[in-house]
Design a protein around this motif. Structure first.
Motif, PDB file in Angstrom:
ATOM      1  N   HIS A 249      86.355 -39.892  -3.754  1.00 46.96           N
ATOM      2  CA  HIS A 249      86.645 -40.732  -4.923  1.00 46.96           C
ATOM      3  C   HIS A 249      87.424 -39.976  -5.994  1.00 46.96           C
ATOM      4  O   HIS A 249      88.140 -40.577  -6.786  1.00 46.96           O
ATOM      5  CB  HIS A 249      85.362 -41.352  -5.489  1.00 46.96           C
ATOM      6  CG  HIS A 249      84.317 -40.366  -5.889  1.00 46.96           C
ATOM      7  ND1 HIS A 249      83.090 -40.278  -5.265  1.00 46.96           N
ATOM      8  CD2 HIS A 249      84.309 -39.424  -6.844  1.00 46.96           C
ATOM      9  CE1 HIS A 249      82.400 -39.320  -5.821  1.00 46.96           C
ATOM     10  NE2 HIS A 249      83.097 -38.781  -6.782  1.00 46.96           N
ATOM     11  N   GLN A 250      87.286 -38.627  -6.022  1.00 47.85           N
ATOM     12  CA  GLN A 250      88.031 -37.858  -7.026  1.00 47.85           C
ATOM     13  C   GLN A 250      89.536 -37.959  -6.798  1.00 47.85           C
ATOM     14  O   GLN A 250      90.321 -37.685  -7.708  1.00 47.85           O
ATOM     15  CB  GLN A 250      87.624 -36.377  -6.995  1.00 47.85           C
ATOM     16  CG  GLN A 250      86.205 -36.086  -7.471  1.00 47.85           C
ATOM     17  CD  GLN A 250      86.056 -36.107  -8.995  1.00 47.85           C
ATOM     18  OE1 GLN A 250      86.983 -36.425  -9.725  1.00 47.85           O
ATOM     19  NE2 GLN A 250      84.863 -35.793  -9.473  1.00 47.85           N
ATOM     20  N   LEU A 251      89.933 -38.331  -5.594  1.00 47.13           N
ATOM     21  CA  LEU A 251      91.362 -38.403  -5.283  1.00 47.13           C
ATOM     22  C   LEU A 251      91.978 -39.726  -5.716  1.00 47.13           C
ATOM     23  O   LEU A 251      93.198 -39.876  -5.749  1.00 47.13           O
ATOM     24  CB  LEU A 251      91.566 -38.188  -3.778  1.00 47.13           C
ATOM     25  CG  LEU A 251      91.023 -36.848  -3.249  1.00 47.13           C
ATOM     26  CD1 LEU A 251      91.032 -36.818  -1.730  1.00 47.13           C
ATOM     27  CD2 LEU A 251      91.820 -35.682  -3.815  1.00 47.13           C
ATOM     28  N   TYR A 252      91.127 -40.707  -6.034  1.00 54.73           N
ATOM     29  CA  TYR A 252      91.656 -42.020  -6.439  1.00 54.73           C
ATOM     30  C   TYR A 252      91.049 -42.600  -7.709  1.00 54.73           C
ATOM     31  O   TYR A 252      91.399 -43.697  -8.118  1.00 54.73           O
ATOM     32  CB  TYR A 252      91.569 -43.022  -5.279  1.00 54.73           C
ATOM     33  CG  TYR A 252      92.718 -42.812  -4.329  1.00 54.73           C
ATOM     34  CD1 TYR A 252      94.010 -43.179  -4.710  1.00 54.73           C
ATOM     35  CD2 TYR A 252      92.546 -42.174  -3.111  1.00 54.73           C
ATOM     36  CE1 TYR A 252      95.088 -42.934  -3.883  1.00 54.73           C
ATOM     37  CE2 TYR A 252      93.628 -41.916  -2.274  1.00 54.73           C
ATOM     38  CZ  TYR A 252      94.898 -42.304  -2.671  1.00 54.73           C
ATOM     39  OH  TYR A 252      95.967 -42.055  -1.865  1.00 54.73           O
ATOM     40  N   LEU A 253      90.136 -41.874  -8.330  1.00 60.47           N
ATOM     41  CA  LEU A 253      89.593 -42.345  -9.603  1.00 60.47           C
ATOM     42  C   LEU A 253      89.780 -41.229 -10.627  1.00 60.47           C
ATOM     43  O   LEU A 253      89.783 -40.061 -10.272  1.00 60.47           O
ATOM     44  CB  LEU A 253      88.095 -42.669  -9.477  1.00 60.47           C
ATOM     45  CG  LEU A 253      87.676 -43.752  -8.481  1.00 60.47           C
ATOM     46  CD1 LEU A 253      86.154 -43.772  -8.344  1.00 60.47           C
ATOM     47  CD2 LEU A 253      88.183 -45.117  -8.903  1.00 60.47           C
ATOM     48  N   THR A 254      89.921 -41.615 -11.885  1.00 59.10           N
ATOM     49  CA  THR A 254      89.947 -40.614 -12.960  1.00 59.10           C
ATOM     50  C   THR A 254      89.064 -41.120 -14.088  1.00 59.10           C
ATOM     51  O   THR A 254      88.481 -42.208 -13.985  1.00 59.10           O
ATOM     52  CB  THR A 254      91.375 -40.402 -13.510  1.00 59.10           C
ATOM     53  OG1 THR A 254      91.866 -41.660 -13.966  1.00 59.10           O
ATOM     54  CG2 THR A 254      92.300 -39.807 -12.473  1.00 59.10           C
ATOM     55  N   ASP A 255      88.997 -40.351 -15.162  1.00 54.53           N
ATOM     56  CA  ASP A 255      88.118 -40.781 -16.254  1.00 54.53           C
ATOM     57  C   ASP A 255      88.594 -42.079 -16.908  1.00 54.53           C
ATOM     58  O   ASP A 255      87.834 -42.699 -17.640  1.00 54.53           O
ATOM     59  CB  ASP A 255      87.905 -39.655 -17.285  1.00 54.53           C
ATOM     60  CG  ASP A 255      89.169 -39.182 -17.954  1.00 54.53           C
ATOM     61  OD1 ASP A 255      90.268 -39.550 -17.503  1.00 54.53           O
ATOM     62  OD2 ASP A 255      89.069 -38.438 -18.951  1.00 54.53           O
ATOM     63  N   ASP A 256      89.810 -42.498 -16.635  1.00 46.47           N
ATOM     64  CA  ASP A 256      90.218 -43.790 -17.209  1.00 46.47           C
ATOM     65  C   ASP A 256      89.432 -44.950 -16.613  1.00 46.47           C
ATOM     66  O   ASP A 256      89.380 -46.033 -17.196  1.00 46.47           O
ATOM     67  CB  ASP A 256      91.734 -44.024 -17.137  1.00 46.47           C
ATOM     68  CG  ASP A 256      92.293 -43.816 -15.749  1.00 46.47           C
ATOM     69  OD1 ASP A 256      91.709 -43.016 -15.014  1.00 46.47           O
ATOM     70  OD2 ASP A 256      93.318 -44.427 -15.425  1.00 46.47           O
ATOM     71  N   ASN A 257      88.795 -44.719 -15.475  1.00 42.89           N
ATOM     72  CA  ASN A 257      87.966 -45.782 -14.913  1.00 42.89           C
ATOM     73  C   ASN A 257      86.686 -46.023 -15.711  1.00 42.89           C
ATOM     74  O   ASN A 257      85.951 -46.965 -15.461  1.00 42.89           O
ATOM     75  CB  ASN A 257      87.615 -45.463 -13.459  1.00 42.89           C
ATOM     76  CG  ASN A 257      88.835 -45.564 -12.564  1.00 42.89           C
ATOM     77  OD1 ASN A 257      89.560 -44.602 -12.395  1.00 42.89           O
ATOM     78  ND2 ASN A 257      89.094 -46.739 -12.034  1.00 42.89           N
ATOM     79  N   LEU A 258      86.420 -45.172 -16.704  1.00 40.75           N
ATOM     80  CA  LEU A 258      85.252 -45.368 -17.563  1.00 40.75           C
ATOM     81  C   LEU A 258      85.504 -46.436 -18.628  1.00 40.75           C
ATOM     82  O   LEU A 258      84.593 -46.849 -19.332  1.00 40.75           O
ATOM     83  CB  LEU A 258      84.899 -44.059 -18.285  1.00 40.75           C
ATOM     84  CG  LEU A 258      83.930 -43.110 -17.597  1.00 40.75           C
ATOM     85  CD1 LEU A 258      84.367 -42.796 -16.192  1.00 40.75           C
ATOM     86  CD2 LEU A 258      83.816 -41.811 -18.389  1.00 40.75           C
ATOM     87  N   GLU A 259      86.748 -46.841 -18.739  1.00 41.00           N
ATOM     88  CA  GLU A 259      87.160 -47.821 -19.742  1.00 41.00           C
ATOM     89  C   GLU A 259      86.126 -48.930 -19.918  1.00 41.00           C
ATOM     90  O   GLU A 259      85.696 -49.553 -18.956  1.00 41.00           O
ATOM     91  CB  GLU A 259      88.501 -48.426 -19.300  1.00 41.00           C
ATOM     92  CG  GLU A 259      89.030 -49.462 -20.234  1.00 41.00           C
ATOM     93  CD  GLU A 259      90.324 -50.111 -19.716  1.00 41.00           C
ATOM     94  OE1 GLU A 259      90.991 -49.536 -18.858  1.00 41.00           O
ATOM     95  OE2 GLU A 259      90.641 -51.202 -20.205  1.00 41.00           O
ATOM     96  N   GLY A 260      85.732 -49.166 -21.158  1.00 41.02           N
ATOM     97  CA  GLY A 260      84.770 -50.221 -21.449  1.00 41.02           C
ATOM     98  C   GLY A 260      83.357 -49.866 -21.002  1.00 41.02           C
ATOM     99  O   GLY A 260      82.575 -50.738 -20.659  1.00 41.02           O
TER     100      GLY A 260
END
Lengths: 403, 357
Positions: A249-260
């Motif tokens: 998942h580290q290869l396709y998610l970043t901290d921007d997925n924490l949005e909201g």
């Protein structure tokens, strides 16, 4: 190389010779008659270097039955589990029973990391000789801290005595503290306590020096930072007996997925920045990172039903693993051959199970382009906790040929 | 061929692609996604979770509404706009000031008020937040005012637990304290001699752990303030502060020079003598709001502080009690602002439910 499949160019046969011998004739026949009107891959079974199946001790989230089924259905035949179950995996005489149950209930081969320190408390070594006799493949302190550096040094020396490898999940607890997200703009914006890069790199540096000192073989799991890749590069150049992996998942998610305040993206180590992600991808390409693990952590529905920091960290990853793997090839980050190394062959080598891996054989058939939606129904795992939920993904294991 | 962006994100743009994307666009996207759950289609609020994502007109509407509760002499008016409504003040974290001003506001609006000190009751018994809230909802609450130590708690309640109850955020972790932010805006609006667009505002102190600072910065920007200055030792600045659209200062005298508004933030006692701060005397020496420093600002500059103050650490007593201080006005404006958001959120919640049925 014997060709398993029809001469159709759309079929990519990546199955090593040694695996073909053990394939049941029905599978060989089935593959041979497969007339592909689209691209298909035949791969050896997946080997996972880290998954939490939740049994024993946390069956509200998953069981050997549910997660074994999810593993198998998604192509994983061999799964390594860390010792932080309940009870902790520190008693060599109980490991055989657990492996047998995983095979009976979940039809998967379980490979166990024994506790490096007694009770994972980080004070003194566990009964490592006993763990080895019980068949653990390596020892680890999971993400639990060591009381001090001397304990770390001595337990490594002790484990090295018995020729066991150690698995590290580098984290310096005084630096990660109560953090729940990558320390950066996104965490600051949401007022979430950050986990800085150095929480990982300080621990990793120290552990690498300890490896150099003791000569123990070590594997570093779930690296998340750019600097960690650089440290591993240094260690490998120096010839230290080390390997490492990254969670898919580290290869396709970043901290921007924490949005909201998206609690589905709460995982430890945390999702990092885009810069880290690029470095991890490059590390895979140049061989610094040897393998990709699932870091599968299924959770029941209520575990995420709390304010972000009070929810339980973890992502259910078995079901989305192959789609992301296919994406790596589609995005030309890895060739198909490299991918097979990272998710099948290298993990088996790192876990020291290559012989058993060949003996148990098997194959999986992957449709890299099939589109599917991530829903409660399409997910096999008991845990539906994934930031990919409701998304349209591409690529899945469509058939498994396991004995 | 699909790219990795198709798969990766619920976001429209890659938020961490700093090099390529305008930071203001990223900030705006985060604002919108946080704000969405509190808004009706017509832009009215049905919860009040944060000021982020509300536009200038929406903030001005709150300010205007608050002013309807203040007469020409500056006295607060009673108006029974919440008659028959039950408001529950759920304080999962201790608070005297915010809770009291909310209670005063609720009573002035004619609501039935229940104070529930959750910190000491159900959560201690292991009941989940969701179960606690559902139980209270079953007791026919109309509004929850919530103070919680976890960032995003109010947002979580409004989106995943009790969306049909108007949620008013009374402070969540380090994230937001929107009624404090708006009472500061009301105070500036009423007391500053110049409009927001012409102001320079200095915010001094623990920005990193301050929900007040985050709400103030966001509201000031939306209302048109172009020059927002912040200063603190680096241990008390959040990572990525430069992306908040503020100017970071290292010299206190430069920071307050020609300012129109000086806002002090509370330094929590436990931070002093921790790795974050050496001593209160050193802090006062470098960041204290002293008469000498106030003299560097505009002659009519406002002195503000959300309270409770540490006199002699963040601010000199003579400044706190001086002619330029509007600190007590902030308190009474706090009642008016809370009356406004309670009334507006209830109205919005009713409209939302009427539209649905």
């Amino acid at each position: 190389m014997t060709t398993l499949t029809s001469s159709d160019t759309q079929m990519h046969d990546l199955l090593p010779e040694s695996f073909k011998k053990s394939l049941p004739s029905t599978a060989t026949a089935q593959l041979a008659t497969l007339t592909a009107d689209r691209e298909m891959w035949v791969l050896p079974p997946l080997v996972d270097l880290c998954a939490r199946l939740r049994e024993p001790g946390q069956q509200q989230h998953g069981t050997l039955i549910s997660e074994g089924r999810a593993a198998r259905g998604n192509g994983f035949l061999h799964v390594v589990i860390p010792p932080d179950t309940n009870p902790i995996l520190e008693n060599g005489s109980l490991l055989k029973g657990l492996r047998e149950r995983a095979l009976e209930d979940g039809s998967i081969y379980l490979h166990i990391l024994g506790a490096l320190t007694e009770g994972l408390r980080g004070d003194n070594p566990s009964n490592i000789a006993g763990l080895k006799k019980g068949g653990c493949i390596a020892v680890s302190n999971a993400r639990q801290p060591f009381a001090n550096d001397l304990v770390l040094l001595r337990t490594l020396e002790y484990a090295a005595t018995f020729g066991l490898k150690v698995f590290f999940y580098p984290d310096e607890p005084s630096l990660s503290g109560e953090g729940v997200a990558h320390e950066g703009y996104i965490a600051s914006y949401h007022g979430l306590q950050g986990i800085p890069w150095i929480a990982e790199t300080v621990a990793l540096s120290k552990q690498l020096l300890m490896v150099e000192e003791t000569g123990i073989a070590a594997h570093f799991s779930q690296l998340s930072c750019k600097s960690s890749v650089e440290l591993m590069r240094w260690a490998k150049d120096k010839g230290l007996p080390v390997t490492c992996d990254v969670a898919m998942h580290q290869l396709y998610l970043t901290d921007d997925n924490l949005e909201g305040f998206n609690a589905q993206a709460y995982v430890l180590p945390p999702l990092r920045s885009n810069t880290d992600q690029q470095a991890l991808r490059r590390g895979l390409q140049d061989g610094t990172i040897d393998a990709i693990c699932s870091h599968h952590e299924p959770l029941n529905v209520t575990a995420k039903k709390a304010p972000f920091a009070e929810s339980t960290p973890g992502i259910s990853n078995f079901d989305t693993f192959m789609a992301l793997a296919c994406q790596l090839v589609r995005d030309e980050i890895l060739t198909l051959e490299q991918l097979v190394d990272k998710i099948c062959l290298n993990p088996a080598k790192i876990a020291g199970i290559s012989a058993q891996y060949e003996n148990t054989g098997g194959a999986i058939l992957v449709d890299p382009n099939v589109e599917w939606q991530v829903t409660s129904e399409t997910m096999l795992s008991n845990g539906k906790n994934t930031p990919f939920f409701a998304q349209q993904l591409q690529g899945r294991v469509v058939e498994t040929f396991f004995v | 061929m699909p790219t990795s962006n198709d798969i990766r994100s619920t976001a429209n743009i890659s938020l961490t692609d700093y090099a390529k994307v305008d930071p203001r666009a990223i900030h705006k996207q985060l604002d919108i996604s946080l704000s969405r759950p509190q808004l009706n289609d017509d832009g009215s609020i049905r919860h009040f979770l944060g000021v982020e994502g509300l536009n200038k007109a929406q903030l001005q509407r709150i300010i205007a509404k608050a002013e309807t509760f203040i007469d020409e002499k500056g006295q607060l008016l009673n108006r029974p706009e919440l008659e028959g409504c039950t408001v529950m003040n759920l304080f999962f974290e201790p608070s005297t000031r915010t809770r009291t001003t909310f209670e005063v506001a609720e009573k002035r609006l004619g609501a039935n008020v229940l104070n529930i000190d959750i910190a000491r009751s159900s959560t201690k018994k292991g009941e989940s937040l969701r179960d606690t809230l559902w139980n209270l909802q079953a007791m026919t609450a109309d509004i929850f005012v919530v103070r919680h130590s976890a960032s995003g708690a109010a947002h979580f309640m409004a989106t995943e637990v009790t969306p049909d109850i108007a949620i008013i955020n009374g402070g969540d972790g380090w994230h937001a304290h929107p009624t404090q932010g708006m009472l500061d805006m009301l105070t500036i609006h009423r007391e500053a001699p110049r409009p927001f667009e012409e102001l320079s505002v200095a915010i001094i102190g623990d920005i990193k752990h301050s929900r007040v600072a985050r709400s103030d910065i966001s509201a000031l920007q939306t209302l048109g303030v172009k020059d927002i200055r912040v200063i603190a030792p680096r241990t008390l600045l959040p990572k990525g502060i430069e992306r908040f659209g503020v100017n970071v200062y290292e010299d206190m005298n430069e920071c307050v020079a020609d300012c129109d508004v000086i806002m002090g933030l509370r330094i929590q006692n436990e931070r002093i003598g921790s790795p974050l701060l050496a001593s209160s005397s050193e802090y006062y020496k470098h960041y204290g709001i002293t008469p000498e420093r106030v003299a560097l600002a505009k002659p009519d500059a406002l002195i503000m502080h959300p309270g409770p103050m540490n006199r002699g650490i963040e601010i000199a007593s003579s400044v706190a009690d001086g002619a330029q201080s509007v600190i007590l006005k902030q308190v009474s404006n706090g009642v008016a602002i809370r009356m406004a958001v309670l009334a507006l959120a209830m109205e919005g919640q009713r409209a939302h439910q009427a539209a649905r049925s």
